[in-house]
Design an enzyme around this catalytic site. Structure first.
Site, short mmCIF file in Angstrom:
data_model
loop_
_atom_site.label_atom_id
_atom_site.label_comp_id
_atom_site.label_asym_id
_atom_site.label_seq_id
_atom_site.Cartn_x
_atom_site.Cartn_y
_atom_site.Cartn_z
N PRO A 134 0.82 -1.22 0.00
CA PRO A 134 0.00 0.00 0.00
C PRO A 134 0.85 1.27 0.00
CG PRO A 134 -0.91 -1.61 1.53
CD PRO A 134 0.37 -2.20 1.01
N GLU A 248 10.61 -8.87 -18.32
CA GLU A 248 9.21 -8.57 -17.97
C GLU A 248 8.76 -7.29 -18.70
OE1 GLU A 248 8.40 -8.12 -13.77
OE2 GLU A 248 6.54 -7.06 -14.16
N ARG A 274 -17.28 3.28 -42.76
CA ARG A 274 -18.21 4.21 -42.11
C ARG A 274 -18.21 5.53 -42.88
NH1 ARG A 274 -22.56 4.81 -38.70
NH2 ARG A 274 -22.49 6.88 -37.76
N GLN A 342 -11.75 7.48 -30.86
CA GLN A 342 -12.32 8.73 -31.37
C GLN A 342 -12.87 8.54 -32.79
OE1 GLN A 342 -12.61 11.41 -29.53
NE2 GLN A 342 -13.30 12.89 -31.06
N HIS A 344 -14.13 5.98 -34.02
CA HIS A 344 -15.36 5.19 -34.00
C HIS A 344 -16.56 6.03 -33.55
CE1 HIS A 344 -12.82 1.59 -34.35
NE2 HIS A 344 -13.91 0.89 -34.53
N GLY A 346 -19.49 7.60 -31.51
CA GLY A 346 -20.28 7.07 -30.38
C GLY A 346 -20.13 5.56 -30.22
#
Ligand SMILES: Cc1cc2nc3c(=O)[nH]c(=O)nc-3n(C[C@H](O)[C@H](O)[C@H](O)COP(=O)(O)OP(=O)(O)OC[C@H]3O[C@@H](n4cnc5c(N)ncnc54)[C@H](O)[C@@H]3O)c2cc1C
Length: 391
Positions: A134, A248, A274, A342, A344, A346
């Protein structure tokens, strides 16, 4: 292979065959369950046994301990890339093959190998890695979980947070302070196993993404850990972490790149079909230039990442090179996925569209495994710009 991107010369035909095999495995063993795993907040534990049987996890275990004895990082790469392309964030395969493996291969003695490697080869005994606390994530030297010698063992007290596979794992490699007066030489790695008295798992943490991957808090209250569960040498824990971080970080970078490339490819199809104002949205100059920029940046990133993969193969990857790949590629992916969302409109905000899901799942990439800022700190220090050098 991706629809777009530079030709890649690092793979042999067997890696290409393996890629097709991995894809088929993911379609059969992950796709039907992924949504359920996300709802339950964790992967079915049995998945790892299925994955091990097919050589998707644990293939790096030496044959004498039941594995395939394959230590060719390109197989790890193929798995990470296919997971990234299919946007499957739930199974912790990177943790299994790229992060835990070096600890178990390089730091275990013969008795520990006998005890832990067969379960890794079979996928029946899994590990997590407990470093973050933490109060200490980036600054691991600030970790406070303590292990105090007690006869032929240790008494561990403290807690860890954000631990991937924390609920599912059978054992955790815990980064502990074993000598408060020894600075960086005061840390050791102890394996705390399921069922040890005083070891408790906290709640499953609710995340903004990667819902199927369990991320947990772990608590240690006077947990007695036998000497036989010390990994490597006492006092070397901090250096062992540093030893393993390069691969890693590269593994995160290449997974991030593959996910961003897939989102880019999907978006390219989308902007060609589109229409707005009676023309495909991708043909507006503003959008065309966005896609051209992303295409260029992704290609350049791929060339750098591939050059580092070959360095893993010949054992010359440096932490600094891996840090450069980690921050630059993950930040690039963040921009690419955001820009593609963006484009795409909505629909990009709707979770049923892969770009929306990628946007939230991906966000972890610039934070985990060392944040962008920490990567830049390391690179800057390597340039001789550490403050201590000026004193
Ligand atoms: C989904 C998920 C899975 C994780 N899995 C694991 C796991 O399995 N095991 C594990 O041990 N940990 C795990 N982590 C923890 C992860 O490694 C840490 O979150 C990360 O290292 C950052 O540490 P922190 O959260 O304490 O942030 P902090 O260290 O508090 O940093 C907060 C901010 O300050 C910045 N900052 C810190 N120091 C500096 C500096 N010197 N200069 C400039 N900026 C700085 C950071 O970049 C960051 O932006 C996981 C985290 C997440 C989100």
């Amino acid at each position: 292979m991706s629809k777009t991107g530079p030709a890649r010369t690092i793979f042999d035909p067997e890696h290409d065959e393996f890629r097709a095999f991995v894809r088929e495995f993911l379609e059969r063993e992950v796709a039907p369950h992924h949504e359920r795993w996300e709802e339950q907040g964790r992967v079915d534990k049995e998945f790892y046994a299925v994955a091990a049987e097919k050589g998707i996890v644990g293939f790096w275990v030496p044959q004498e301990f039941g594995g395939l004895g394959i230590e060719d990082f390109r197989y790890n790469v193929v798995i990470q890339e296919e997971l990234g392309k299919m946007a499957f964030s739930a199974p912790s395969i990177r943790l299994y093959n790229d992060i835990i493996a070096p600890y178990l291969l390089n730091l275990t003695n013969d008795e520990q190998k006998q005890r832990w490697l067969p379960g890794q080869a079979k996928g029946t005994f899994t590990f997590s890695l407990g470093l973050s606390e933490p109060g200490a994530g980036s600054d691991l030297a600030g970790a406070r979980t303590s292990a105090v010698r007690d006869g032929d063992g240790w008494i561990v007290n403290g807690s860890k947070i954000f631990i991937t596979n924390g609920l599912n794992s059978d054992a955790t490699i815990v980064f502990c302070k074993t000598n408060p007066d020894a600075g960086h030489r005061g840390f050791s790695l102890l394996v705390v196993e399921d069922g040890m008295e005083g070891f408790k798992r906290g709640r499953k943490l609710k995340k903004i993404g990667m819902a199927g991957q369990d991320t947990a808090e772990l608590f240690f209250e006077d947990v007695r850990v036998p000497e036989a569960n010390l990994l490597g040498e006492e006092g070397q824990g901090f250096y062992y972490l540093m030893m393993n971080l390069g691969v890693e970080r590269l593994a995160i970078a290449l997974a991030a790149l593959s996910q961003a490339r897939q989102v880019f490819d999907d978006t390219l199809d989308y902007v060609k079909t589109r229409e707005a104002f009676k023309q495909p949205i991708g043909t507006f100059q503003a959008n065309k230039h966005v896609m051209a920029t992303f295409s260029t940046e992704l290609d350049i990133a791929q060339v750098y990442v591939d050059s580092l993969i070959t360095k893993v193969l010949d054992g010359t990857l440096s932490d600094i090179e891996a840090s450069k790949a980690k921050w630059w590629v993950t930040e690039l992916g963040k921009r690419v996925i955001d820009g593609c969302l963006q484009l795409h409109g909505g629909y990009g905000y709707m979770l049923e569209y892969p770009v929306a899901k990628a946007y939230i799942d991906y966000r972890y990439m610039t934070i985990g495994g060392g944040s962008t800022e920490i990567m830049k700190e390391m690179i800057g220090n390597d340039l001789g710009l550490a403050w201590r050098n000026r004193g």
